[in-house]
Write an enzyme that holds these catalytic residues in place. Structure first.
Site, PDB file in Angstrom:
ATOM      1  N   LYS A  35       0.855  -1.209   0.000  1.00  0.00           N
ATOM      2  CA  LYS A  35       0.000   0.000   0.000  1.00  0.00           C
ATOM      3  C   LYS A  35       0.892   1.261   0.000  1.00  0.00           C
ATOM      4  O   LYS A  35       0.654   2.204  -0.756  1.00  0.00           O
ATOM      5  CB  LYS A  35      -0.895  -0.038   1.247  1.00  0.00           C
ATOM      6  CG  LYS A  35      -1.794   1.151   1.378  1.00  0.00           C
ATOM      7  CD  LYS A  35      -2.636   1.083   2.667  1.00  0.00           C
ATOM      8  CE  LYS A  35      -2.959   2.489   3.152  1.00  0.00           C
ATOM      9  NZ  LYS A  35      -2.463   2.844   4.457  1.00  0.00           N
ATOM     10  N   LYS A  39       2.486   4.482  -3.282  1.00  0.00           N
ATOM     11  CA  LYS A  39       2.522   5.960  -3.219  1.00  0.00           C
ATOM     12  C   LYS A  39       3.882   6.520  -3.632  1.00  0.00           C
ATOM     13  O   LYS A  39       4.038   7.740  -3.768  1.00  0.00           O
ATOM     14  CB  LYS A  39       2.260   6.419  -1.781  1.00  0.00           C
ATOM     15  CG  LYS A  39       0.926   6.024  -1.215  1.00  0.00           C
ATOM     16  CD  LYS A  39       0.823   6.619   0.199  1.00  0.00           C
ATOM     17  CE  LYS A  39      -0.179   5.898   1.034  1.00  0.00           C
ATOM     18  NZ  LYS A  39      -0.043   6.179   2.451  1.00  0.00           N
ATOM     19  N   ARG A  89      17.720   0.287   0.731  1.00  0.00           N
ATOM     20  CA  ARG A  89      18.605  -0.075   1.844  1.00  0.00           C
ATOM     21  C   ARG A  89      18.493  -1.572   2.064  1.00  0.00           C
ATOM     22  O   ARG A  89      17.417  -2.088   2.394  1.00  0.00           O
ATOM     23  CB  ARG A  89      18.270   0.676   3.137  1.00  0.00           C
ATOM     24  CG  ARG A  89      19.207   0.208   4.269  1.00  0.00           C
ATOM     25  CD  ARG A  89      19.263   1.158   5.444  1.00  0.00           C
ATOM     26  NE  ARG A  89      18.171   1.011   6.379  1.00  0.00           N
ATOM     27  CZ  ARG A  89      18.209   1.472   7.644  1.00  0.00           C
ATOM     28  NH1 ARG A  89      19.301   2.092   8.104  1.00  0.00           N
ATOM     29  NH2 ARG A  89      17.170   1.336   8.437  1.00  0.00           N
ATOM     30  N   GLU A 154      27.631   2.971  12.285  1.00  0.00           N
ATOM     31  CA  GLU A 154      26.616   2.774  13.326  1.00  0.00           C
ATOM     32  C   GLU A 154      27.176   2.150  14.602  1.00  0.00           C
ATOM     33  O   GLU A 154      26.408   1.647  15.427  1.00  0.00           O
ATOM     34  CB  GLU A 154      25.483   1.879  12.807  1.00  0.00           C
ATOM     35  CG  GLU A 154      24.961   2.262  11.442  1.00  0.00           C
ATOM     36  CD  GLU A 154      23.608   1.682  11.116  1.00  0.00           C
ATOM     37  OE1 GLU A 154      22.655   1.869  11.874  1.00  0.00           O
ATOM     38  OE2 GLU A 154      23.512   1.006  10.064  1.00  0.00           O
ATOM     39  N   ASP A 190      21.360   2.829  16.122  1.00  0.00           N
ATOM     40  CA  ASP A 190      22.222   1.662  16.357  1.00  0.00           C
ATOM     41  C   ASP A 190      23.476   2.063  17.115  1.00  0.00           C
ATOM     42  O   ASP A 190      23.990   1.296  17.936  1.00  0.00           O
ATOM     43  CB  ASP A 190      22.587   0.997  15.023  1.00  0.00           C
ATOM     44  CG  ASP A 190      21.499   0.027  14.590  1.00  0.00           C
ATOM     45  OD1 ASP A 190      21.238  -0.930  15.330  1.00  0.00           O
ATOM     46  OD2 ASP A 190      20.884   0.251  13.540  1.00  0.00           O
ATOM     47  N   HIS A 257       8.984   9.684   8.315  1.00  0.00           N
ATOM     48  CA  HIS A 257       7.536   9.933   8.140  1.00  0.00           C
ATOM     49  C   HIS A 257       7.357  11.114   7.193  1.00  0.00           C
ATOM     50  O   HIS A 257       8.127  12.078   7.255  1.00  0.00           O
ATOM     51  CB  HIS A 257       6.903  10.221   9.512  1.00  0.00           C
ATOM     52  CG  HIS A 257       5.414  10.182   9.511  1.00  0.00           C
ATOM     53  ND1 HIS A 257       4.649  11.253   9.092  1.00  0.00           N
ATOM     54  CD2 HIS A 257       4.537   9.205   9.876  1.00  0.00           C
ATOM     55  CE1 HIS A 257       3.368  10.937   9.203  1.00  0.00           C
ATOM     56  NE2 HIS A 257       3.267   9.694   9.674  1.00  0.00           N
ATOM     57  N   ASP A 305      37.355  37.299   5.773  1.00  0.00           N
ATOM     58  CA  ASP A 305      38.578  36.848   5.109  1.00  0.00           C
ATOM     59  C   ASP A 305      38.224  35.610   4.276  1.00  0.00           C
ATOM     60  O   ASP A 305      37.045  35.266   4.114  1.00  0.00           O
ATOM     61  CB  ASP A 305      39.706  36.599   6.116  1.00  0.00           C
ATOM     62  CG  ASP A 305      39.314  35.578   7.163  1.00  0.00           C
ATOM     63  OD1 ASP A 305      38.189  35.026   7.062  1.00  0.00           O
ATOM     64  OD2 ASP A 305      40.100  35.322   8.086  1.00  0.00           O
TER      65      ASP A 305
HETATM   66  C1  LIG Z   1      16.696   3.843  12.999  1.00  0.00           C
HETATM   67  C2  LIG Z   1      16.343   3.465  11.620  1.00  0.00           C
HETATM   68  O1  LIG Z   1      16.898   2.577  11.064  1.00  0.00           O
HETATM   69  S1  LIG Z   1      15.147   4.443  10.854  1.00  0.00           S
HETATM   70  C3  LIG Z   1      14.728   3.547   9.404  1.00  0.00           C
HETATM   71  C4  LIG Z   1      13.862   2.349   9.668  1.00  0.00           C
HETATM   72  N1  LIG Z   1      12.516   2.724  10.017  1.00  0.00           N
HETATM   73  C5  LIG Z   1      11.550   2.864   9.075  1.00  0.00           C
HETATM   74  O2  LIG Z   1      11.742   2.583   7.914  1.00  0.00           O
HETATM   75  C6  LIG Z   1      10.229   3.383   9.574  1.00  0.00           C
HETATM   76  C7  LIG Z   1       9.537   4.208   8.493  1.00  0.00           C
HETATM   77  N2  LIG Z   1       8.288   4.752   8.977  1.00  0.00           N
HETATM   78  C8  LIG Z   1       7.200   3.992   9.210  1.00  0.00           C
HETATM   79  O3  LIG Z   1       7.189   2.797   9.013  1.00  0.00           O
HETATM   80  C9  LIG Z   1       5.951   4.702   9.687  1.00  0.00           C
HETATM   81  O4  LIG Z   1       6.037   6.083   9.521  1.00  0.00           O
HETATM   82  C10 LIG Z   1       5.607   4.450  11.181  1.00  0.00           C
HETATM   83  C11 LIG Z   1       5.392   2.965  11.437  1.00  0.00           C
HETATM   84  C12 LIG Z   1       6.684   4.983  12.074  1.00  0.00           C
HETATM   85  C13 LIG Z   1       4.293   5.199  11.463  1.00  0.00           C
HETATM   86  O5  LIG Z   1       3.353   4.791  10.489  1.00  0.00           O
HETATM   87  P1  LIG Z   1       1.800   5.110  10.614  1.00  0.00           P
HETATM   88  O6  LIG Z   1       1.310   4.681  11.968  1.00  0.00           O
HETATM   89  O7  LIG Z   1       1.093   4.549   9.420  1.00  0.00           O
HETATM   90  O8  LIG Z   1       1.806   6.677  10.584  1.00  0.00           O
HETATM   91  P2  LIG Z   1       0.622   7.615  10.209  1.00  0.00           P
HETATM   92  O9  LIG Z   1      -0.710   6.992  10.558  1.00  0.00           O
HETATM   93  O10 LIG Z   1       0.885   8.939  10.818  1.00  0.00           O
HETATM   94  O11 LIG Z   1       0.742   7.732   8.626  1.00  0.00           O
HETATM   95  C14 LIG Z   1       0.065   8.707   7.890  1.00  0.00           C
HETATM   96  C15 LIG Z   1       0.175   8.382   6.429  1.00  0.00           C
HETATM   97  O12 LIG Z   1       1.535   8.446   6.035  1.00  0.00           O
HETATM   98  C16 LIG Z   1       1.952   7.231   5.452  1.00  0.00           C
HETATM   99  N3  LIG Z   1       3.341   6.970   5.874  1.00  0.00           N
HETATM  100  C17 LIG Z   1       3.806   6.827   7.120  1.00  0.00           C
HETATM  101  N4  LIG Z   1       5.124   6.595   7.103  1.00  0.00           N
HETATM  102  C18 LIG Z   1       5.492   6.580   5.805  1.00  0.00           C
HETATM  103  C19 LIG Z   1       6.735   6.395   5.166  1.00  0.00           C
HETATM  104  N5  LIG Z   1       7.864   6.154   5.866  1.00  0.00           N
HETATM  105  N6  LIG Z   1       6.773   6.484   3.826  1.00  0.00           N
HETATM  106  C20 LIG Z   1       5.640   6.723   3.114  1.00  0.00           C
HETATM  107  N7  LIG Z   1       4.432   6.891   3.669  1.00  0.00           N
HETATM  108  C21 LIG Z   1       4.361   6.828   5.011  1.00  0.00           C
HETATM  109  C22 LIG Z   1       0.998   6.190   6.024  1.00  0.00           C
HETATM  110  O13 LIG Z   1       0.928   5.076   5.142  1.00  0.00           O
HETATM  111  C23 LIG Z   1      -0.289   6.970   6.106  1.00  0.00           C
HETATM  112  O14 LIG Z   1      -0.869   7.004   4.820  1.00  0.00           O
HETATM  113  P3  LIG Z   1      -2.481   6.974   4.625  1.00  0.00           P
HETATM  114  O15 LIG Z   1      -2.989   8.208   5.300  1.00  0.00           O
HETATM  115  O16 LIG Z   1      -2.655   6.980   3.135  1.00  0.00           O
HETATM  116  O17 LIG Z   1      -2.959   5.712   5.293  1.00  0.00           O
HETATM  117  O1  LIG Z   2      20.039   3.191  10.669  1.00  0.00           O
HETATM  118  C1  LIG Z   2      19.857   4.169  11.325  1.00  0.00           C
HETATM  119  C2  LIG Z   2      20.055   4.215  12.755  1.00  0.00           C
HETATM  120  O2  LIG Z   2      19.855   5.294  13.349  1.00  0.00           O
HETATM  121  O3  LIG Z   2      20.435   3.185  13.321  1.00  0.00           O
HETATM  122 MG   LIG Z   3      20.628   1.516  11.961  1.00  0.00          MG
END
Ligand SMILES: CC(=O)SCCNC(=O)CCNC(=O)[C@H](O)C(C)(C)COP(=O)(O)OP(=O)(O)OC[C@H]1O[C@@H](n2cnc3c(N)ncnc32)[C@H](O)[C@@H]1OP(=O)(O)O
Ligand SMILES: O=CC(=O)O
Ligand SMILES: [Mg+2]
Length: 326
Positions: A35, A39, A89, A154, A190, A257, A305
């Site tokens: 889903k 997008k 990634r 990391e 990390d 986000h 400078d």
């Molecule tokens: C430390 C690290 O390594 S960081 C990298 C690893 N982490 C990730 O990849 C996490 C990426 N982010 C996510 O998975 C999500 O943002 C979450 C789980 C944190 C929160 O997700 P949700 O609870 O769905 O957030 P929320 O309800 O506010 O989302 C609003 C809208 O944005 C979309 N959205 C949320 N996060 C993302 C994203 N990362 N990319 C694209 N769209 C997103 C949702 O699908 C939702 O769409 P909709 O309204 O059409 O249903």
């Molecule tokens: O991969 C990202 C992190 O903060 O860990």
């Molecule tokens: Mg990491």
């Protein structure tokens, strides 16, 4: 006299202009969600990263690989993307999952524009990473591609060994034709786990690490990408940390986000008053040089400078490159 200014070396001019990719915000989109993947073409962000690593639960890795490979295979049908760059990634070599990731991705007709390889801790791992990519894609497919590489620092060990890690990665491109290293990400979460730190929104616990990190990146003319800000609702805190990172020399920030994208991207563009200051200062400096005066001058009440001119040029060129890339 303009040539005298151009001859100055800045962190922007050291980068291959043609290959410049702005990476103010680097957004992770978990590959496990079809889903959310649907997008992707419309998401307006500098760098969009299809995520197989920590944003994908172990139980969903296989599905995420299949989804991302299918996405890449069918890339032309998705039309124009609003991002500057589409990346993937993969998992780290130490996770034991990298070979499965690359095997599946290599079945797709198209490569992503950048591969992001996390948790590179030891220069010896780089040979293993190259081997996995070469075995699955074949050396020629890699050498003939324009795909770039981003690695992650990391752990304490990686941070201390960073110059050797970066030099080894750059040499793999020069000597073997592996993807060219273009940027480095500070994996703050990390890193905190590795050091037994408690993460705070202020980020004081990673102050030394971020400053060493950005210094090492700039020593090798590589883009430096800052920590993730995990408190999604706290956009003021995100803005504060983004502006801080920009002031310290970072080129961009990880993003988890969609609501974080505009905050980060605006913060990594110099503000209008700073752009106006930089342009006016450069004009004044050229005039000053033409009149053969001392190269130290007073501008709007402050001493200027060469290093101040270099900072002004960084501002003007960063804006120009981002505008030209749009
Ligand atoms: C430390 C690290 O390594 S960081 C990298 C690893 N982490 C990730 O990849 C996490 C990426 N982010 C996510 O998975 C999500 O943002 C979450 C789980 C944190 C929160 O997700 P949700 O609870 O769905 O957030 P929320 O309800 O506010 O989302 C609003 C809208 O944005 C979309 N959205 C949320 N996060 C993302 C994203 N990362 N990319 C694209 N769209 C997103 C949702 O699908 C939702 O769409 P909709 O309204 O059409 O249903
Ligand atoms: O991969 C990202 C992190 O903060 O860990
Ligand atoms: Mg990491």
């Amino acid at each position: 006299m303009r040539s005298a200014i151009r001859a100055f070396s800045t962190n922007v001019t050291k980068t291959d202009r043609k290959g410049f990719v702005p990476r103010r915000a680097l957004l992770y989109v978990p590959g496990s969600s079809e889903k959310v993947l649907a997008k992707v073409p419309k998401i307006k962000v500098d760098s969009l990263v299809l995520e197989l690593e920590d944003g994908c639960p172990l139980a969903s890795k296989a599905q995420a690989r299949t989804n991302i490979a299918a996405y890449l295979d069918d890339l032309p049908s998705k039309g124009d993307h609003a991002c500057f760059e589409l990346g993937v990634r993969v998992n780290s070599v130490s996770s034991g999952l990298l070979a499965d990731d690359v095997k599946e991705l290599s079945k797709a007709k198209h490569l992503p524009q950048v591969f992001l390889v996390p948790k590179v801790d030891d220069p010896d791992e780089l040979a293993a990473i190259w081997d996995i990519f070469k075995t699955n894609y074949g050396a020629e497919r890699i050498q003939n591609s324009k795909s770039r590489l981003i690695i992650y620092i990391e752990s304490a060990r990686a941070l201390l060994d960073m110059p050797r890690l970066l030099a080894t990665t750059l040499n793999l491109h020069k000597n073997a034709g592996f993807f060219k290293l273009d940027g480095v990400v500070f994996g703050s979460d990390d890193f905190c786990a590795d050091l037994g730190m408690s993460r705070s929104n202020e980020g004081t616990e990673t102050l030394y690490a971020r400053q060493r990190f950005v210094t090492c990146c700039k020593a090798f003319s590589l883009q430096a990408i800052d920590s993730v800000y995990i408190d999604i609702k706290d956009l003021d805190g995100l803005r504060r940390q983004s502006i801080e990172g920009k002031a310290w020399g970072f080129d961009g920030k990880q993003c988890i986000h969609p609501t974080q994208i505009p905050v980060i991207q605006e913060s990594f563009l110099p503000p209008p008053d700073k752009i106006e200051w930089a342009k006016a200062l450069i004009d004044e400096y050229i005039k000053h040089e033409n009149e053969q005066r001392n190269t130290v001058l007073t501008f709007r009440g402050s001493m200027v400078d060469r290093p101040v001119i270099l900072q002004a040029m960084n501002i003007v060129q960063t804006v120009k490159y981002i505008q030209e890339s749009q």
